[in-house]
Design a protein around this motif. Structure first.
Motif, PDB file in Angstrom:
ATOM      1  N   PRO A 150       0.836  -1.212   0.000  1.00 48.44           N
ATOM      2  CA  PRO A 150       0.000   0.000   0.000  1.00 48.44           C
ATOM      3  C   PRO A 150       0.866   1.255   0.000  1.00 48.44           C
ATOM      4  CG  PRO A 150      -0.047  -1.062   2.149  1.00 48.44           C
ATOM      5  CD  PRO A 150       0.709  -1.983   1.232  1.00 48.44           C
ATOM      6  N   ARG A 151       0.376   2.287  -0.672  1.00 50.59           N
ATOM      7  CA  ARG A 151       1.104   3.555  -0.786  1.00 50.59           C
ATOM      8  C   ARG A 151       0.275   4.664  -0.147  1.00 50.59           C
ATOM      9  NH1 ARG A 151       4.273   0.315  -3.041  1.00 50.59           N
ATOM     10  NH2 ARG A 151       5.810   0.823  -4.580  1.00 50.59           N
ATOM     11  N   GLU A 152       0.969   5.657   0.385  1.00 52.41           N
ATOM     12  CA  GLU A 152       0.316   6.842   0.931  1.00 52.41           C
ATOM     13  C   GLU A 152       1.049   8.047   0.366  1.00 52.41           C
ATOM     14  OE1 GLU A 152      -0.214   9.080   5.240  1.00 52.41           O
ATOM     15  OE2 GLU A 152       0.408   6.984   5.191  1.00 52.41           O
ATOM     16  N   ASP A 153       0.329   8.910  -0.348  1.00 51.65           N
ATOM     17  CA  ASP A 153       0.917  10.117  -0.911  1.00 51.65           C
ATOM     18  C   ASP A 153       0.835  11.237   0.113  1.00 51.65           C
ATOM     19  OD1 ASP A 153       1.486   8.937  -3.345  1.00 51.65           O
ATOM     20  OD2 ASP A 153      -0.427   9.490  -4.231  1.00 51.65           O
ATOM     21  N   VAL A 154       1.969  11.854   0.401  1.00 51.44           N
ATOM     22  CA  VAL A 154       2.020  12.998   1.301  1.00 51.44           C
ATOM     23  C   VAL A 154       2.541  14.172   0.489  1.00 51.44           C
ATOM     24  CG1 VAL A 154       3.029  13.947   3.405  1.00 51.44           C
ATOM     25  CG2 VAL A 154       2.459  11.513   3.277  1.00 51.44           C
ATOM     26  N   VAL A 155       1.730  15.215   0.372  1.00 55.16           N
ATOM     27  CA  VAL A 155       2.105  16.389  -0.410  1.00 55.16           C
ATOM     28  C   VAL A 155       2.289  17.552   0.550  1.00 55.16           C
ATOM     29  CG1 VAL A 155       1.389  17.970  -2.229  1.00 55.16           C
ATOM     30  CG2 VAL A 155       0.805  15.546  -2.396  1.00 55.16           C
ATOM     31  N   HIS A 156       3.473  18.152   0.508  1.00 55.65           N
ATOM     32  CA  HIS A 156       3.754  19.339   1.310  1.00 55.65           C
ATOM     33  C   HIS A 156       3.627  20.541   0.389  1.00 55.65           C
ATOM     34  CE1 HIS A 156       5.206  16.910   4.634  1.00 55.65           C
ATOM     35  NE2 HIS A 156       5.852  16.181   3.742  1.00 55.65           N
ATOM     36  N   GLU A 160      10.350  16.398  -5.260  1.00 57.83           N
ATOM     37  CA  GLU A 160      11.126  15.309  -4.693  1.00 57.83           C
ATOM     38  C   GLU A 160      10.180  14.167  -4.381  1.00 57.83           C
ATOM     39  OE1 GLU A 160      13.872  15.465  -1.243  1.00 57.83           O
ATOM     40  OE2 GLU A 160      14.419  17.390  -2.124  1.00 57.83           O
ATOM     41  N   VAL A 161      10.547  12.983  -4.825  1.00 58.39           N
ATOM     42  CA  VAL A 161       9.720  11.808  -4.581  1.00 58.39           C
ATOM     43  C   VAL A 161      10.583  10.771  -3.874  1.00 58.39           C
ATOM     44  CG1 VAL A 161       8.365   9.977  -5.655  1.00 58.39           C
ATOM     45  CG2 VAL A 161       8.350  12.256  -6.646  1.00 58.39           C
ATOM     46  N   SER A 162      10.047  10.202  -2.798  1.00 52.52           N
ATOM     47  CA  SER A 162      10.787   9.165  -2.097  1.00 52.52           C
ATOM     48  C   SER A 162       9.810   8.131  -1.569  1.00 52.52           C
ATOM     49  CB  SER A 162      11.609   9.752  -0.947  1.00 52.52           C
ATOM     50  OG  SER A 162      10.750  10.283   0.039  1.00 52.52           O
ATOM     51  N   GLU A 163      10.332   6.952  -1.319  1.00 55.38           N
ATOM     52  CA  GLU A 163       9.543   5.872  -0.751  1.00 55.38           C
ATOM     53  C   GLU A 163      10.189   5.465   0.560  1.00 55.38           C
ATOM     54  OE1 GLU A 163       9.452   2.813  -3.760  1.00 55.38           O
ATOM     55  OE2 GLU A 163       7.399   3.366  -4.226  1.00 55.38           O
TER      56      GLU A 163
END
Length: 63
Positions: free
Chosen positions: A22-28, A50-53
């Protein structure tokens, strides 16, 4: 006598996380009022992303 030595290093890269996790997108983001240029009043544009996992590890518990 000048000597020039050139080489390249191999960067180690972690393998990607499994696609079935499962993924959760967090946008600042900043407020819309801060997205306007103070000098000319035009809308500012996005300069980068910037994208990170990150894998969250939850240790097992006994019940």
């Amino acid at each position: 006598m000048d000597e020039t030595i050139t080489y390249t290093r191999k960067k180690t890269r972690r393998p990607s996380l499994s696609a079935d996790l499962p993924r959760e997108d967090v946008v600042h983001d900043i407020a819309d009022t801060d997205k306007v240029c103070d000098d000319c009043g035009h809308n500012l544009h996005q300069m980068g992303e910037e994208v990170s996992e990150k894998l969250e590890f939850i240790p097992a518990t006994t019940t």
